[in-house]
Design a protein around this motif. Structure first.
Motif, PDB file in Angstrom:
ATOM      1  N   SER A   1      43.814  45.660  56.561  1.00  0.00           N
ATOM      2  CA  SER A   1      45.212  45.681  56.987  1.00  0.00           C
ATOM      3  C   SER A   1      45.389  45.721  58.437  1.00  0.00           C
ATOM      4  CB  SER A   1      44.906  47.559  56.636  1.00  0.00           C
ATOM      5  OG  SER A   1      46.328  48.071  56.306  1.00  0.00           O
ATOM      6  N   PHE A   2      45.953  46.680  58.701  1.00  0.00           N
ATOM      7  CA  PHE A   2      46.758  46.838  60.488  1.00  0.00           C
ATOM      8  C   PHE A   2      45.452  48.334  60.190  1.00  0.00           C
ATOM      9  CE2 PHE A   2      50.359  48.047  58.667  1.00  0.00           C
ATOM     10  CZ  PHE A   2      50.251  49.666  59.075  1.00  0.00           C
ATOM     11  N   SER A   3      45.181  48.703  59.832  1.00  0.00           N
ATOM     12  CA  SER A   3      44.911  50.590  59.958  1.00  0.00           C
ATOM     13  C   SER A   3      43.468  50.564  58.991  1.00  0.00           C
ATOM     14  CB  SER A   3      46.023  51.264  59.049  1.00  0.00           C
ATOM     15  OG  SER A   3      45.263  51.983  58.717  1.00  0.00           O
ATOM     16  N   THR A   4      42.515  50.853  59.446  1.00  0.00           N
ATOM     17  CA  THR A   4      41.049  51.354  59.501  1.00  0.00           C
ATOM     18  C   THR A   4      41.400  53.403  58.782  1.00  0.00           C
ATOM     19  OG1 THR A   4      39.879  49.731  60.001  1.00  0.00           O
ATOM     20  CG2 THR A   4      38.587  51.286  59.225  1.00  0.00           C
ATOM     21  N   LYS A   5      40.876  53.230  57.183  1.00  0.00           N
ATOM     22  CA  LYS A   5      40.704  54.234  56.323  1.00  0.00           C
ATOM     23  C   LYS A   5      41.283  55.556  57.098  1.00  0.00           C
ATOM     24  CE  LYS A   5      37.646  53.478  53.809  1.00  0.00           C
ATOM     25  NZ  LYS A   5      37.432  52.911  52.493  1.00  0.00           N
TER      26      LYS A   5
ATOM     27  N   GLU B   1      41.399  50.680  53.000  1.00  0.00           N
ATOM     28  CA  GLU B   1      41.867  49.452  54.476  1.00  0.00           C
ATOM     29  C   GLU B   1      41.511  49.395  55.244  1.00  0.00           C
ATOM     30  OE1 GLU B   1      43.745  53.048  56.377  1.00  0.00           O
ATOM     31  OE2 GLU B   1      42.713  52.650  54.675  1.00  0.00           O
ATOM     32  N   LEU B   2      40.812  47.448  55.721  1.00  0.00           N
ATOM     33  CA  LEU B   2      40.134  47.483  56.688  1.00  0.00           C
ATOM     34  C   LEU B   2      40.582  46.622  57.956  1.00  0.00           C
ATOM     35  CD1 LEU B   2      36.589  46.735  54.810  1.00  0.00           C
ATOM     36  CD2 LEU B   2      37.230  49.090  56.505  1.00  0.00           C
ATOM     37  N   GLN B   3      40.648  47.052  59.141  1.00  0.00           N
ATOM     38  CA  GLN B   3      41.110  46.320  60.084  1.00  0.00           C
ATOM     39  C   GLN B   3      40.606  44.464  60.235  1.00  0.00           C
ATOM     40  OE1 GLN B   3      41.427  49.770  62.759  1.00  0.00           O
ATOM     41  NE2 GLN B   3      43.052  48.510  64.032  1.00  0.00           N
TER      42      GLN B   3
ATOM     43  N   ARG C   1      49.083  51.213  51.221  1.00  0.00           N
ATOM     44  CA  ARG C   1      49.176  50.086  49.783  1.00  0.00           C
ATOM     45  C   ARG C   1      48.155  49.572  49.425  1.00  0.00           C
ATOM     46  NH1 ARG C   1      50.764  45.224  51.290  1.00  0.00           N
ATOM     47  NH2 ARG C   1      51.192  43.874  49.691  1.00  0.00           N
ATOM     48  N   ILE C   2      47.508  49.153  50.493  1.00  0.00           N
ATOM     49  CA  ILE C   2      46.869  48.316  50.829  1.00  0.00           C
ATOM     50  C   ILE C   2      45.500  49.416  50.336  1.00  0.00           C
ATOM     51  CG2 ILE C   2      44.193  47.221  52.074  1.00  0.00           C
ATOM     52  CD1 ILE C   2      47.310  45.876  51.921  1.00  0.00           C
ATOM     53  N   ARG C   3      44.787  50.968  50.522  1.00  0.00           N
ATOM     54  CA  ARG C   3      44.510  51.582  50.061  1.00  0.00           C
ATOM     55  C   ARG C   3      44.859  52.025  48.209  1.00  0.00           C
ATOM     56  NH1 ARG C   3      45.801  54.607  54.504  1.00  0.00           N
ATOM     57  NH2 ARG C   3      47.363  56.224  53.086  1.00  0.00           N
ATOM     58  N   GLU C   4      46.192  51.730  48.098  1.00  0.00           N
ATOM     59  CA  GLU C   4      46.050  51.511  46.900  1.00  0.00           C
ATOM     60  C   GLU C   4      45.384  50.765  45.860  1.00  0.00           C
ATOM     61  OE1 GLU C   4      49.471  53.736  45.546  1.00  0.00           O
ATOM     62  OE2 GLU C   4      49.820  54.289  47.154  1.00  0.00           O
ATOM     63  N   ALA C   5      45.545  49.702  46.591  1.00  0.00           N
ATOM     64  CA  ALA C   5      45.184  48.359  45.786  1.00  0.00           C
ATOM     65  C   ALA C   5      43.079  48.531  45.668  1.00  0.00           C
ATOM     66  CB  ALA C   5      45.654  46.660  46.625  1.00  0.00           C
ATOM     67  N   PHE C   6      43.228  48.516  46.368  1.00  0.00           N
ATOM     68  CA  PHE C   6      41.442  49.421  46.688  1.00  0.00           C
ATOM     69  C   PHE C   6      41.278  50.067  45.591  1.00  0.00           C
ATOM     70  CE2 PHE C   6      38.269  52.450  48.266  1.00  0.00           C
ATOM     71  CZ  PHE C   6      37.186  51.622  47.965  1.00  0.00           C
ATOM     72  N   GLU C   7      41.036  51.153  45.265  1.00  0.00           N
ATOM     73  CA  GLU C   7      41.394  52.139  44.557  1.00  0.00           C
ATOM     74  C   GLU C   7      41.163  51.509  43.305  1.00  0.00           C
ATOM     75  OE1 GLU C   7      43.728  55.299  45.169  1.00  0.00           O
ATOM     76  OE2 GLU C   7      42.584  55.667  47.231  1.00  0.00           O
ATOM     77  N   LEU C   8      42.035  50.902  42.966  1.00  0.00           N
ATOM     78  CA  LEU C   8      42.356  50.126  41.638  1.00  0.00           C
ATOM     79  C   LEU C   8      41.294  48.747  41.369  1.00  0.00           C
ATOM     80  CD1 LEU C   8      44.920  50.001  38.832  1.00  0.00           C
ATOM     81  CD2 LEU C   8      45.614  48.552  40.340  1.00  0.00           C
TER      82      LEU C   8
END
Length: 327
Positions: free
Chosen positions: A204-208, A238-240, A218-225
C-alpha cells in the motif's frame, strides 16, 4: 542460470509434461518446442494444420522434428470435446460448439481439461483476454476458488534475489476477497517453485495504519482475511514497499511485522500498480520478469506476453511444469 529455473529443469527431465501450444504458427514457438523436446524437458503438441505448420517452419528455416501436431478442425477428439462443452453450456447450439472447438485456444484448453495434455500455453499471438476467457470457460476455476489471477517471477540478473509479484496481469481492481485469494495462491506457488517459506507482503502507500484512507483500510482487511483463512501463512499488510523489502526501514516503520523487511511475495493493490512495478524492475533494474503465470484454474493453462522470446516460452513451460508437480 537462475537457481529456481535450474531446479525446475531438473524436475522436468524426470517427468516431462505434455504441453499444448495453440499459437503454433510462430517461429518462437517452433524454436521453443525444439528446445523442450531435444532436451527432454517436455513433450510439445502443436495445434494447427500440419501441412501449414511444416511449410511455415520450412520457410522460416526451423527444423520440425517428430512433433505431435493436432488439427482442431479434423481431430477425432472434436465431437467429444463439443459434447463435453455443450453439457456444461446448455444454451449453446451444436453448431456454435463446433465453431468454438475449431478455435485452437478452446481446443487446447479442452485437451487439458480431458487429460489429452497436461498444460496449455498460449498468448504469444493471442491476446491475454482471449487466453484467459478460453481458460475460464473451458477449464474453470479450481475447487473452492473464485479468483483467477497471475504472477510474475522476478529475478535479479545474478539470480541472487528472487521474488514473486502478483497480480500484474489479470484483475484490474481486486476486491478484498480477491486480494486474499491472490495472496494465498501466490504463496503456494512460491513455495512449490522454491521449496522455501513464502513471506507475503500486501502493499500500500501506507504502513500499519499510517493512513486511514479507504484504499489503505482495504489492504488491511485483505490481510486480516488471508490470515484468518491461512493462520500459518507468514503475511503482513498494509506495508509500503520499502517496509516490505528493506529490513532497516521495516524496523522503523513496522517493528512488529513478522516479515522484518524480508518479504519474497509482493501483492500489489491493483493491476495498475503491479504492472508498472514489474516493468520498472525489468527495464530499469535489469530484473528478469517471467510471466504472467496464471493461478486459480482447475488445471494448468498459462498466458505469454506477445513480446516474449523463444527462451521466455521455454522458461514459462518449465515453471508451469514445476507448478504442476505440486499436485
Amino acid at each position: 542460470m537462475i537457481p529456481v529455473i535450474e531446479k525446475c529443469r531438473n524436475a522436468c527431465r524426470k517427468a516431462p509434461k505434455r504441453i499444448v501450444f495453440p499459437d503454433a504458427l510462430d517461429v518462437r514457438v517452433l524454436h521453443a518446442a525444439n528446445e523442450l523436446q531435444q532436451r527432454g524437458l517436455a513433450k510439445p503438441v502443436l495445434l494447427g494444420n500440419p501441412f501449414e505448420i511444416r511449410d511455415y517452419a520450412h520457410n522460416a528455416g526451423v527444423a520440425v522434428p517428430c512433433f505431435s501436431i493436432v488439427d482442431p478442425a479434423h481431430s477425432a477428439w472434436r465431437d467429444s470435446f463439443v459434447s463435453t462443452h455443450l453439457a456444461e453450456n446448455e444454451a449453446m447450439s451444436r453448431d456454435e460448439g463446433h465453431r468454438l472447438m475449431t478455435d485452437p485456444l478452446y481446443f487446447g484448453a479442452m485437451m487439458v481439461k480431458l487429460g489429452h495434455a497436461d498444460i496449455c500455453i498460449a498468448g504469444n499471438i493471442s491476446t491475454s483476454g482471449d487466453v484467459i476467457r478460453a481458460a475460464i470457460k473451458v477449464i474453470g476455476v479450481e475447487g473452492g476458488h473464485k479468483t483467477v489471477s497471475s504472477f510474475f517471477l522476478m529475478s535479479s540478473a545474478d539470480g541472487g534475489d528472487f521474488r514473486l509479484f502478483a497480480d500484474a496481469g489479470v484483475i484490474p481492481e481486486p476486491t478484498i476477497e480477491q486480494l486474499a485469494d491472490i495472496a494465498i495462491d501466490s504463496a503456494r506457488a512460491f513455495e512449490a517453485l522454491t521449496g522455501e517459506q513464502a513471506r507475503v507482503a500486501l502493499l500500500s502507500f501506507s504502513t500499519k495504519g499510517s493512513s486511514q484512507h479507504p484504499a489503505a483500510r482495504r489492504i488491511r482487511e485483505a490481510f486480516e482475511l488471508a490470515k484468518a483463512r491461512e493462520p500459518s501463512l507468514v503475511i503482513d499488510g498494509e506495508l509500503q514497499f520499502d517496509a516490505a523489502v528493506v529490513p532497516s526501514v521495516a524496523l522503523k516503520k513496522a517493528p512488529e511485522s513478522p516479515l522484518k523487511g524480508n518479504s519474497n511475495v509482493l501483492i500489489f493493490p491493483s493491476l495498475e500498480a503491479g504492472n508498472i512495478a514489474y516493468k520498472v524492475a525489468q527495464r530499469l533494474c535489469n530484473y528478469m520478469a517471467l510471466g504472467p503465470v496464471l493461478e486459480g484454474l482447475a488445471k494448468p493453462m498459462h498466458d505469454l506476453s506477445r513480446g516474449c522470446t523463444a527462451d521466455d516460452i521455454v522458461d514459462v513451460a518449465i515453471v508451469a511444469s514445476c507448478l504442476g508437480n505440486k499436485e
